[in-house]
Motif scaffolding. Structure first.
Motif, PDB file in Angstrom:
ATOM      1  N   ALA A   1       0.832  -1.211   0.000  1.00  0.00           N
ATOM      2  CA  ALA A   1       0.000   0.000   0.000  1.00  0.00           C
ATOM      3  C   ALA A   1       0.863   1.257   0.000  1.00  0.00           C
ATOM      4  CB  ALA A   1      -0.929  -0.004   1.216  1.00  0.00           C
ATOM      5  N   THR A   2       1.988   1.214   0.705  1.00  0.00           N
ATOM      6  CA  THR A   2       2.874   2.375   0.746  1.00  0.00           C
ATOM      7  C   THR A   2       3.398   2.716  -0.642  1.00  0.00           C
ATOM      8  OG1 THR A   2       3.537   1.752   2.980  1.00  0.00           O
ATOM      9  CG2 THR A   2       4.923   3.334   1.844  1.00  0.00           C
ATOM     10  N   VAL A   3       3.732   1.696  -1.429  1.00  0.00           N
ATOM     11  CA  VAL A   3       4.203   1.946  -2.793  1.00  0.00           C
ATOM     12  C   VAL A   3       3.074   2.536  -3.631  1.00  0.00           C
ATOM     13  CG1 VAL A   3       5.233   0.938  -4.857  1.00  0.00           C
ATOM     14  CG2 VAL A   3       5.847   0.042  -2.599  1.00  0.00           C
ATOM     15  N   PHE A   4       1.869   1.990  -3.480  1.00  0.00           N
ATOM     16  CA  PHE A   4       0.725   2.540  -4.218  1.00  0.00           C
ATOM     17  C   PHE A   4       0.477   4.005  -3.847  1.00  0.00           C
ATOM     18  CE2 PHE A   4      -1.137  -1.912  -4.864  1.00  0.00           C
ATOM     19  CZ  PHE A   4      -0.822  -1.920  -6.213  1.00  0.00           C
ATOM     20  N   ILE A   5       0.646   4.337  -2.571  1.00  0.00           N
ATOM     21  CA  ILE A   5       0.462   5.736  -2.146  1.00  0.00           C
ATOM     22  C   ILE A   5       1.475   6.631  -2.840  1.00  0.00           C
ATOM     23  CG2 ILE A   5       0.674   7.309  -0.176  1.00  0.00           C
ATOM     24  CD1 ILE A   5      -0.456   5.028   1.571  1.00  0.00           C
TER      25      ILE A   5
ATOM     26  N   ALA B   1      -4.568   1.492  -2.874  1.00  0.00           N
ATOM     27  CA  ALA B   1      -3.955   1.527  -1.546  1.00  0.00           C
ATOM     28  C   ALA B   1      -5.015   1.405  -0.461  1.00  0.00           C
ATOM     29  CB  ALA B   1      -3.164   2.821  -1.364  1.00  0.00           C
ATOM     30  N   GLU B   2      -6.134   2.105  -0.619  1.00  0.00           N
ATOM     31  CA  GLU B   2      -7.181   2.072   0.406  1.00  0.00           C
ATOM     32  C   GLU B   2      -7.776   0.679   0.547  1.00  0.00           C
ATOM     33  OE1 GLU B   2     -11.386   4.255   1.631  1.00  0.00           O
ATOM     34  OE2 GLU B   2     -10.183   5.043  -0.022  1.00  0.00           O
ATOM     35  N   SER B   3      -8.032   0.015  -0.566  1.00  0.00           N
ATOM     36  CA  SER B   3      -8.591  -1.330  -0.514  1.00  0.00           C
ATOM     37  C   SER B   3      -7.664  -2.283   0.225  1.00  0.00           C
ATOM     38  CB  SER B   3      -8.842  -1.831  -1.940  1.00  0.00           C
ATOM     39  OG  SER B   3      -9.273  -3.174  -1.932  1.00  0.00           O
ATOM     40  N   ILE B   4      -6.386  -2.181  -0.060  1.00  0.00           N
ATOM     41  CA  ILE B   4      -5.394  -3.045   0.581  1.00  0.00           C
ATOM     42  C   ILE B   4      -5.290  -2.740   2.070  1.00  0.00           C
ATOM     43  CG2 ILE B   4      -2.911  -3.496   0.703  1.00  0.00           C
ATOM     44  CD1 ILE B   4      -2.862  -3.127  -2.351  1.00  0.00           C
TER      45      ILE B   4
END
Length: 332
Positions: free
Chosen positions: A244-248, A256-259
């Motif tokens: 999620a941090t990479v997606f952010i 990121a939110e879904s994860i």
């Protein structure tokens, strides 16, 4: 927010214990086995009384050497992942002291004790001392097992992450790649370890601003971890948070939110609502809320994360200096 590294020290580092010799086996060996199994499944609260009872019996029977060192280190490591650092350090210190007397192949228990204490020292902000412990452990493992053994890869992996946190990026990348090369040749039984090293390398690439390179590494790590440990394991939550941090950073905020939603649910059910790993996920979630115009919800989550980190630090300030700055780094 900086990536929270996945520290798989217990499920993947330092839990091996040789079976007792004939005549030595007792209830304590069964308790150790049950406690380790519970921990590897992520049931930390249930593992602690088993490991504690095993150590009590070992000490009552006067058992020394390899088994005492392993029992001390296992219980210390369990307290460590429960966030009870004062108790953890007591057992880690005892394990290392007892391990100094070991000889021959039994020195592998000393390598275990050094590694597990090193991880705690790093969490407490004592990274230079942690590096010394990791390097001693790596030397023992290489000497006794050879350079391509999975136990060597596990130590390379932890040392690589530590060097990244210390800003030694070139050394960290070399160590990560060396560990991954060993894991790739170790077969599917090593997939959870390979996942940890891939996630570590992803974290390193992210720290260097190479997010497009970090993403496939983080995605592969999550996939491997899911297949090896399942979607309800606490390690899976940590790797989800790393992804999620990479997606952010790449501004893929919906993904990121879904994860993070899934990671938070797993963390609450395994680590508990008041654990720093849960706080790390909440802090990432708060960042997503703020960047998607839900600032009020973001402030609430951020406050919850800060409360967790503050309470966690206060519980340990009597005897430790906890590196709270590592827990509180976030985007404003």
């Amino acid at each position: 927010m900086a990536i929270r590294l996945c520290l798989l020290l217990l499920g993947c580092l330092g839990w091996a214990a040789a079976a007792p010799a004939d005549g030595e086996a007792g209830d304590w060996n069964a308790l150790l086995t049950e406690g380790r199994a519970l921990f590897q499944e992520g049931h930390y609260q249930e593992a602690e009384p088993k490991l504690s009872a095993a150590l009590h019996q070992i000490e009552s029977e006067g058992v020394q050497g390899y088994h005492l060192v392993i029992a001390l280190s296992n219980l210390g490591a369990c307290y460590q992942d429960l966030g009870r650092y004062v108790e953890a350090e007591n057992f880690h210190r005892r394990a290392v002291r007892a391990g100094e007397a070991l000889e021959g192949g039994h020195r592998l228990a000393m390598a275990v004790a050094l590694n597990n204490y090193g991880v705690l020292l790093n969490r407490l902000g004592r990274s230079k001392q942690a590096a010394e412990y990791f390097e001693r452990s790596l030397e023992i493992r290489r000497e006794l097992l050879g350079p391509q053994d999975p136990a060597v890869a596990r130590q390379l992996h932890n040392l690589a992450r530590l060097q990244m946190e210390r800003g030694k990026f070139g050394e960290s990348e070399r160590l990560h790649n060396e560990a991954i090369e060993i894991w790739e040749q170790s077969g599917p039984d090593s997939n959870s370890d390979l996942a940890a090293s891939l996630s570590g390398l992803s974290s390193l690439r992210s720290r260097r601003g190479r997010f497009a390179e970090a993403l496939p590494l983080a995605e592969r790590a999550v996939s491997l971890c899911e297949n090896a440990l399942g979607r309800s394991h606490p390690t899976f939550a940590i790797l989800l948070n790393n992804l999620a941090t990479v997606f952010i950073e790449l501004r893929y905020l919906d993904r990121a939110e879904s994860i993070l939603s899934e990671a938070l649910e797993i963390a609450k059910n395994t680590f508990g609502v008041d654990h720093p790993e849960t706080g790390m996920i909440l802090a990432n979630y708060a960042s997503v809320m703020k960047q998607t115009e839900r600032k009020r919800q973001g402030r609430v989550m951020q406050a919850q994360a800060r409360d967790i980190f503050t309470r966690h630090a206060q519980r340990n300030l009597m005897q430790h200096t906890v590196d709270v700055s590592q827990l509180l780094r976030e985007k404003q």
